[in-house]
Design a protein around this motif. Structure first.
Motif, PDB file in Angstrom:
ATOM      1  N   PHE A  54       0.831  -1.191   0.000  1.00  0.00           N
ATOM      2  CA  PHE A  54       0.000   0.000   0.000  1.00  0.00           C
ATOM      3  C   PHE A  54       0.873   1.250   0.000  1.00  0.00           C
ATOM      4  N   ILE A  55       0.442   2.249  -0.751  1.00  0.00           N
ATOM      5  CA  ILE A  55       1.074   3.558  -0.748  1.00  0.00           C
ATOM      6  C   ILE A  55       0.253   4.469   0.156  1.00  0.00           C
ATOM      7  N   PRO A  56       0.865   5.141   1.120  1.00  0.00           N
ATOM      8  CA  PRO A  56       0.081   6.011   2.013  1.00  0.00           C
ATOM      9  C   PRO A  56      -0.597   7.122   1.229  1.00  0.00           C
ATOM     10  N   GLN A  57      -1.875   7.359   1.551  1.00  0.00           N
ATOM     11  CA  GLN A  57      -2.639   8.404   0.865  1.00  0.00           C
ATOM     12  C   GLN A  57      -3.371   9.296   1.849  1.00  0.00           C
ATOM     13  N   GLY A  58      -3.142   9.069   3.144  1.00  0.00           N
ATOM     14  CA  GLY A  58      -3.741   9.899   4.178  1.00  0.00           C
ATOM     15  C   GLY A  58      -4.903   9.272   4.903  1.00  0.00           C
ATOM     16  N   VAL A  60      -3.960   1.400  -3.087  1.00  0.00           N
ATOM     17  CA  VAL A  60      -4.506   2.457  -2.253  1.00  0.00           C
ATOM     18  C   VAL A  60      -5.894   2.033  -1.792  1.00  0.00           C
ATOM     19  N   TYR A  61      -6.456   2.808  -0.870  1.00  0.00           N
ATOM     20  CA  TYR A  61      -7.814   2.559  -0.382  1.00  0.00           C
ATOM     21  C   TYR A  61      -8.787   3.506  -1.075  1.00  0.00           C
ATOM     22  N   ASP A  62     -10.015   3.069  -1.254  1.00  0.00           N
ATOM     23  CA  ASP A  62     -11.038   3.929  -1.854  1.00  0.00           C
ATOM     24  C   ASP A  62     -11.903   4.514  -0.751  1.00  0.00           C
ATOM     25  N   HIS A  63     -11.404   5.582  -0.139  1.00  0.00           N
ATOM     26  CA  HIS A  63     -12.152   6.258   0.923  1.00  0.00           C
ATOM     27  C   HIS A  63     -11.971   7.757   0.803  1.00  0.00           C
ATOM     28  N   PHE A  64     -12.923   8.487   1.387  1.00  0.00           N
ATOM     29  CA  PHE A  64     -12.935   9.946   1.317  1.00  0.00           C
ATOM     30  C   PHE A  64     -12.624  10.593   2.664  1.00  0.00           C
ATOM     31  N   HIS A  65     -12.946   9.897   3.766  1.00  0.00           N
ATOM     32  CA  HIS A  65     -12.744  10.422   5.110  1.00  0.00           C
ATOM     33  C   HIS A  65     -11.769   9.522   5.870  1.00  0.00           C
ATOM     34  N   THR A  66     -10.975  10.124   6.728  1.00  0.00           N
ATOM     35  CA  THR A  66      -9.990   9.379   7.500  1.00  0.00           C
ATOM     36  C   THR A  66     -10.639   8.414   8.492  1.00  0.00           C
ATOM     37  N   VAL A  67      -9.844   7.449   8.941  1.00  0.00           N
ATOM     38  CA  VAL A  67     -10.212   6.546  10.026  1.00  0.00           C
ATOM     39  C   VAL A  67      -9.103   6.597  11.086  1.00  0.00           C
ATOM     40  N   PRO A  68      -9.409   6.196  12.328  1.00  0.00           N
ATOM     41  CA  PRO A  68     -10.680   5.668  12.840  1.00  0.00           C
ATOM     42  C   PRO A  68     -11.723   6.743  13.108  1.00  0.00           C
ATOM     43  N   VAL A  69     -11.337   8.011  12.964  1.00  0.00           N
ATOM     44  CA  VAL A  69     -12.300   9.095  13.103  1.00  0.00           C
ATOM     45  C   VAL A  69     -12.168  10.015  11.905  1.00  0.00           C
ATOM     46  N   PRO A  70     -13.280  10.540  11.391  1.00  0.00           N
ATOM     47  CA  PRO A  70     -13.186  11.540  10.322  1.00  0.00           C
ATOM     48  C   PRO A  70     -12.466  12.778  10.846  1.00  0.00           C
ATOM     49  N   SER A  71     -11.560  13.315  10.066  1.00  0.00           N
ATOM     50  CA  SER A  71     -10.816  14.496  10.467  1.00  0.00           C
ATOM     51  C   SER A  71     -10.566  15.354   9.241  1.00  0.00           C
ATOM     52  N   TRP A 120     -18.605   0.061   3.320  1.00  0.00           N
ATOM     53  CA  TRP A 120     -19.002  -0.101   4.718  1.00  0.00           C
ATOM     54  C   TRP A 120     -18.957   1.189   5.545  1.00  0.00           C
ATOM     55  N   TYR A 121     -18.234   2.213   5.089  1.00  0.00           N
ATOM     56  CA  TYR A 121     -17.946   3.375   5.935  1.00  0.00           C
ATOM     57  C   TYR A 121     -19.138   4.338   5.905  1.00  0.00           C
ATOM     58  N   GLU A 122     -20.058   4.127   6.828  1.00  0.00           N
ATOM     59  CA  GLU A 122     -21.330   4.843   6.801  1.00  0.00           C
ATOM     60  C   GLU A 122     -21.150   6.353   6.844  1.00  0.00           C
ATOM     61  N   HIS A 123     -20.206   6.847   7.609  1.00  0.00           N
ATOM     62  CA  HIS A 123     -20.031   8.286   7.757  1.00  0.00           C
ATOM     63  C   HIS A 123     -19.788   8.955   6.407  1.00  0.00           C
ATOM     64  N   GLU A 124     -18.892   8.391   5.606  1.00  0.00           N
ATOM     65  CA  GLU A 124     -18.598   9.039   4.325  1.00  0.00           C
ATOM     66  C   GLU A 124     -19.717   8.800   3.304  1.00  0.00           C
ATOM     67  N   TRP A 125     -20.377   7.645   3.365  1.00  0.00           N
ATOM     68  CA  TRP A 125     -21.541   7.422   2.495  1.00  0.00           C
ATOM     69  C   TRP A 125     -22.547   8.567   2.676  1.00  0.00           C
ATOM     70  N   ARG A 126     -22.922   8.827   3.925  1.00  0.00           N
ATOM     71  CA  ARG A 126     -23.946   9.831   4.187  1.00  0.00           C
ATOM     72  C   ARG A 126     -23.418  11.240   3.923  1.00  0.00           C
ATOM     73  N   ALA A 127     -22.158  11.491   4.261  1.00  0.00           N
ATOM     74  CA  ALA A 127     -21.596  12.820   4.062  1.00  0.00           C
ATOM     75  C   ALA A 127     -21.580  13.211   2.596  1.00  0.00           C
ATOM     76  N   TYR A 128     -21.367  12.242   1.716  1.00  0.00           N
ATOM     77  CA  TYR A 128     -21.311  12.519   0.285  1.00  0.00           C
ATOM     78  C   TYR A 128     -22.661  12.357  -0.419  1.00  0.00           C
ATOM     79  N   GLY A 129     -23.706  12.102   0.356  1.00  0.00           N
ATOM     80  CA  GLY A 129     -25.043  12.093  -0.207  1.00  0.00           C
ATOM     81  C   GLY A 129     -25.466  10.783  -0.841  1.00  0.00           C
ATOM     82  N   TYR A 130     -24.771   9.691  -0.510  1.00  0.00           N
ATOM     83  CA  TYR A 130     -25.123   8.400  -1.093  1.00  0.00           C
ATOM     84  C   TYR A 130     -26.144   7.636  -0.258  1.00  0.00           C
TER      85      TYR A 130
END
Length: 328
Positions: A6-10, A44-55, A116-126
């Motif tokens: 994996f390449i770090p992407q934040g 890489v990972y396909d995510h929009f918000h950080t874990v374990p907490v959105p920041s 699975w990441y409910e926080h980013e699903w809802r934040a992005y309107g999905y």
């Protein structure tokens, strides 16, 4: 044994302290280093918000990185673990992936899952559909992508997706289309999708669970008339390696000190797997033994995430020097 990195992407707070304007330089240098080394693939990972907490810390978008890595590397294969089917229309995603395949000269992989990441699903309107709907969409989406890459068009009047003559040209460079990795171990639906369509499966590196998933996948393969041996079984390891146990302990302390200012009360949970033996943590001999354990259950492709990657390459160098030759 085959190896990916994996390449770090934040996403996992693995670029904190690096100025955003400098982060692409760091990621591209690490990708080029992996390209020149013993690794078969980068991820890489396909995510929009950080874990374990959105920041508010950076999380760079996966498919943009795929195109960029395709342009700055020559050999290494390019994957995501894993793309969320719910974030992009699958016909559009098939088009994006085919373009990346051309930029890279035929090195794209398609890691795909239900999300699975409910926080980013809802934040992005999905929204956040029930798991049965997410896995139903996964199955339909994979069908659309395979059809698009094999024929150049896709048509499906499904429950979750409707496409009507979507043109995906040019076809991917890779004959027959881009290899599909279906991530997740849902035993009734996800593994059935793996049996029908996937080239690779990806499960957690826990021996009992991995063994059970392999056995259930074999049943699904038999039901659809497919040989289990056609599907490569893989896993992801969160890896911290040191010359000695004292070295390992110091590395863990440095990781914790780096993320603590950004995670606060979530720091202990973030570090738990690294400190309780769940993650792949140890000396070269200990790491080799753990990988061989999962290899004995049928795993032949190990993808490694090193939380130190953007700051300290000595652990990766040790892994390359002692672990890969022992297992490859």
């Amino acid at each position: 044994m085959r190896f990916g990195i994996f390449i770090p992407q934040g996403w996992r707070h693995d670029l904190v302290g690096i100025e955003p304007a400098q982060q692409w330089r760091v990621m591209s240098e690490l990708a080029q280093r992996a390209d020149e080394g013993a690794w078969e693939s980068l991820w890489v990972y396909d995510h929009f918000h950080t874990v374990p907490v959105p920041s508010d810390q950076a999380t760079h978008e996966a498919w943009t990185l795929m195109a960029a890595f395709a342009a700055v590397t020559d050999r290494i294969r390019l994957g995501q673990m894993c793309t969320c089917m719910g974030y992009r229309n699958p016909a559009y995603l098939a088009k994006v992936a085919a373009t990346v395949d051309h930029i890279s000269g035929g090195r794209a992989e398609m890691g795909i899952g239900g999300g699975w990441y409910e926080h980013e699903w809802r934040a992005y309107g999905y929204g956040f559909p029930p798991i049965a709907e997410r896995l139903g969409a996964l199955d339909e989406g994979v069908q659309i992508m395979k059809q698009a890459w094999e024929t150049g068009t896709a048509t499906l009047d499904g429950k979750h997706f409707q496409v009507d003559g979507a043109i995906v040209q040019p076809l991917p460079v890779q004959e027959g289309g881009i290899p599909i990795w279906v991530a997740g171990g849902g035993e009734r639906k996800t593994l059935r999708t793996v049996a029908r369509y996937a080239d690779y499966a990806n499960w957690v590196p826990v021996l009992a669970e991995f063994t059970r998933k392999r056995e259930i996948l074999a049943e699904h393969c038999a039901a659809v008339g497919r040989d289990l041996a056609e599907i490569t079984l893989s896993t992801n390891f969160n890896t911290v390696i040191g010359e000695t146990e004292a070295d390992v302990a110091e590395r863990l302390d440095r990781i914790e000190a780096r993320v603590a200012p950004f995670l606060g009360d979530a720091t202990e949970g973030f570090m738990r797997d690294y400190r309780n033996g769940t993650a792949l943590v140890g000396t070269p001999a200990q790491v080799i033994e753990r990988i061989r354990e999962i290899q004995g259950a049928g795993m032949t492709y190990a993808i490694h995430y090193f939380p130190e990657h953007a700051y300290d390459r000595s652990g990766i160098e040790l892994f390359e020097r002692e672990v890969i030759p022992a297992l490859a």
